[in-house]
Design a protein around this motif. Structure first.
Motif, PDB file in Angstrom:
ATOM      1  N   VAL A  67       3.497   3.354  51.020  1.00 40.00           N
ATOM      2  CA  VAL A  67       3.769   4.656  51.073  1.00 40.00           C
ATOM      3  C   VAL A  67       3.094   5.437  49.320  1.00 40.00           C
ATOM      4  CG1 VAL A  67       5.746   4.937  52.921  1.00 40.00           C
ATOM      5  CG2 VAL A  67       6.643   4.390  50.424  1.00 40.00           C
ATOM      6  N   HIS A  68       3.488   6.837  49.585  1.00 40.34           N
ATOM      7  CA  HIS A  68       3.209   6.996  47.685  1.00 40.34           C
ATOM      8  C   HIS A  68       4.659   7.465  47.633  1.00 40.34           C
ATOM      9  CE1 HIS A  68       3.771  10.628  50.688  1.00 40.34           C
ATOM     10  NE2 HIS A  68       3.645  11.513  49.500  1.00 40.34           N
ATOM     11  N   PRO A  69       4.602   6.820  46.054  1.00 41.89           N
ATOM     12  CA  PRO A  69       6.095   7.785  45.138  1.00 41.89           C
ATOM     13  C   PRO A  69       6.921   8.854  46.143  1.00 41.89           C
ATOM     14  CG  PRO A  69       4.027   7.657  43.789  1.00 41.89           C
ATOM     15  CD  PRO A  69       3.679   6.982  44.693  1.00 41.89           C
ATOM     16  N   GLY A  70       7.703   8.706  46.653  1.00 44.37           N
ATOM     17  CA  GLY A  70       8.300  10.108  46.650  1.00 44.37           C
ATOM     18  C   GLY A  70       8.889  10.034  47.871  1.00 44.37           C
ATOM     19  N   ALA A  71       8.090   9.335  49.248  1.00 46.27           N
ATOM     20  CA  ALA A  71       8.513   8.891  50.009  1.00 46.27           C
ATOM     21  C   ALA A  71       9.132   9.317  51.012  1.00 46.27           C
ATOM     22  CB  ALA A  71       6.982   8.901  50.943  1.00 46.27           C
ATOM     23  N   TRP A  72       9.661   8.269  50.207  1.00 48.25           N
ATOM     24  CA  TRP A  72      10.707   7.643  50.993  1.00 48.25           C
ATOM     25  C   TRP A  72      12.437   7.938  49.964  1.00 48.25           C
ATOM     26  CZ3 TRP A  72      12.823   5.827  55.544  1.00 48.25           C
ATOM     27  CH2 TRP A  72      11.064   5.457  56.707  1.00 48.25           C
ATOM     28  N   PRO A  73      12.730   9.077  49.527  1.00 49.87           N
ATOM     29  CA  PRO A  73      13.547   9.388  48.335  1.00 49.87           C
ATOM     30  C   PRO A  73      15.096   8.927  48.847  1.00 49.87           C
ATOM     31  CG  PRO A  73      13.794  11.256  49.530  1.00 49.87           C
ATOM     32  CD  PRO A  73      12.451   9.904  50.068  1.00 49.87           C
ATOM     33  N   GLY A  74      15.328   8.141  49.700  1.00 53.17           N
ATOM     34  CA  GLY A  74      17.125   8.177  49.498  1.00 53.17           C
ATOM     35  C   GLY A  74      16.996   6.343  49.883  1.00 53.17           C
ATOM     36  N   VAL A  75      15.755   5.439  49.411  1.00 55.47           N
ATOM     37  CA  VAL A  75      15.701   4.500  50.207  1.00 55.47           C
ATOM     38  C   VAL A  75      16.089   3.642  48.572  1.00 55.47           C
ATOM     39  CG1 VAL A  75      14.474   1.877  50.717  1.00 55.47           C
ATOM     40  CG2 VAL A  75      14.166   4.437  51.675  1.00 55.47           C
ATOM     41  N   ILE A  76      16.938   2.808  48.095  1.00 51.79           N
ATOM     42  CA  ILE A  76      17.205   1.834  47.099  1.00 51.79           C
ATOM     43  C   ILE A  76      16.983   0.020  47.350  1.00 51.79           C
ATOM     44  CG2 ILE A  76      19.331   3.065  46.199  1.00 51.79           C
ATOM     45  CD1 ILE A  76      20.105   0.214  47.974  1.00 51.79           C
ATOM     46  N   SER A  77      17.084  -0.123  46.086  1.00 58.37           N
ATOM     47  CA  SER A  77      16.685  -1.711  45.994  1.00 58.37           C
ATOM     48  C   SER A  77      18.219  -1.921  45.436  1.00 58.37           C
ATOM     49  CB  SER A  77      15.323  -2.224  45.098  1.00 58.37           C
ATOM     50  OG  SER A  77      15.595  -3.848  45.101  1.00 58.37           O
ATOM     51  N   ILE A  78      18.710  -3.651  46.001  1.00 56.80           N
ATOM     52  CA  ILE A  78      19.743  -3.737  45.204  1.00 56.80           C
ATOM     53  C   ILE A  78      18.960  -5.664  44.635  1.00 56.80           C
ATOM     54  CG2 ILE A  78      21.367  -5.463  45.348  1.00 56.80           C
ATOM     55  CD1 ILE A  78      22.122  -2.840  47.479  1.00 56.80           C
TER      56      ILE A  78
END
Length: 373
Positions: A67-78
């Protein structure tokens, strides 16, 4: 006229019922995403799925595309900082400027999480970019009824030390309440981090997405699929023939589905477990966010603790009935209902409680009859 403009703005903002946020009253938006129907393939040209290779132990979403930047704005990495470096542990979703929802198994045996971090707004964990934000964990709320052996109540909430600001790259996920008919949503996607094959000199984790279909839980629980292991508080998503699935390292990753009427997405699931990766009749199993809507609100202080009723005690379910053999291709199941393709046995808590009530009522009648005699 002012009221008309207000109603128009609310309609454009996305869903408001059953959600909570403070990012200008919006959630479920993906302003930087392309038209997914043109960029996320379900099949290759020869009519089969295209699995992607990945090294053992790294995160992977089999059968997806980058995916390109911003395509999944709600995903986070712990991420956890250990003696040998900082490592991605699991994924999650931002549902409030200061709250992240993920799975409880991410923190099993974690110990001290004071050095753990949360990365928001990134698609490449080796190069998060200026649009990404870094936060530490202030509090952790793991569901008190979480059972690691069965993955029951596999959900947790992380409170960030500071709230984040929404942008094109950071948005909130929409948590559905009981009024949303999740099973009727048709366009769904999964996302997870995987090692890029071009990574050099070290591993480079990039975000990957894939299109999936929701699979009826009763079909998913049939004897030749998961044989009753899927709980009512879980969802199944993927394809009967396999080929597209979440895999190791994707725990907590979101399952989102586009609203059937509006241009926004519902956060309906979190990657929980599965048998193998991308096998036939072995789709991914996800924690149903809708099932824990009230629990989430209680943990965030939006409802009093008594609003969250403890779940009933689990009871052993009977083994599903044997299925009739069929010579038809498993792809035919994609368009069929559970009742047309599999035999299954379902017993609900409601029926069990009713049975106990009737038993007690019968005992009471027998006792009264004895007193009259």
């Amino acid at each position: 006229m002012a009221l008309l403009w207000l109603l128009l703005l609310l309609a454009l903002a996305g869903p408001v019922g059953g959600t909570w946020d403070s990012c200008r009253g919006t959630c479920g938006l993906r302003p930087m995403a392309f038209d997914h129907s043109s960029v996320v393939p379900e099949y290759s040209q020869d009519g089969d799925y295209e699995p992607l290779s990945s090294s053992e132990g790294t995160s992977q979403s089999t059968g997806g595309t980058g995916v390109h930047p911003g395509a999944w704005p709600g995903v986070i990495s712990i991420q956890a900082t250990l003696e040998n470096g900082t490592w991605h542990m699991c994924s999650g979703a931002l549902i409030d400027p200061q709250w992240v929802v993920t799975v409880a198994q991410c923190f099993r045996g974690a110990g001290d999480i004071s050095r753990w971090e949360v990365v928001i707004g990134a698609t490449d964990l080796s190069q998060p970019g200026p649009e990404a934000e870094l936060r530490h964990i202030q509090t952790l709320q793991v569901h008190k009824y979480y059972n690691p052996s069965t993955a029951r109540n596999n959900i947790a909430l992380v409170q960030l030390d500071q709230p984040v600001e929404c942008s094109d790259y950071i948005q909130l996920g929409c948590v559905p309440d009981s009024s949303l008919a999740v099973a009727e949503l048709k366009t769904c996607y999964i996302a997870g981090w995987r090692a890029s094959p071009e990574s050099a000199p070290g591993p480079r984790l990039v975000l990957q997405e894939a299109k999936v279909r929701l699979i009826d839980v009763q079909l998913c629980n049939s004897s030749r699929w998961y044989g009753g292991a899927v709980h009512p508080q879980e969802l199944c998503a993927g394809y009967p023939r396999g080929g597209i699935d979440t895999c190791q390292g994707d725990s907590g990753g979101p399952l989102v589905c586009k609203d059937n009427a509006g241009d926004y997405f519902w956060l309906v699931g979190l990657t929980s477990w599965g048998k193998g990766c991308a096998g036939a009749k072995r789709p991914g199993v996800f924690t149903s966010i809708q099932h824990f809507h009230t629990w989430i609100q209680v943990q965030m202080g939006l409802l009093p603790p008594e609003a969250d009723v403890p779940p009933p005690e689990p009871f052993p379910a009977p083994a599903p009935e044997p299925e009739a053999e069929s010579d038809s291709d498993t792809s035919d199941l994609e368009e069929s209902s559970a009742g047309d393709s599999e035999d299954y046995t379902v017993i609900s808590y409601r029926h069990r409680i009713l049975g106990q009530f009737l038993k007690l009522l019968l005992e009471l009648l027998q006792f009264l009859k004895g007193e009259e005699a």
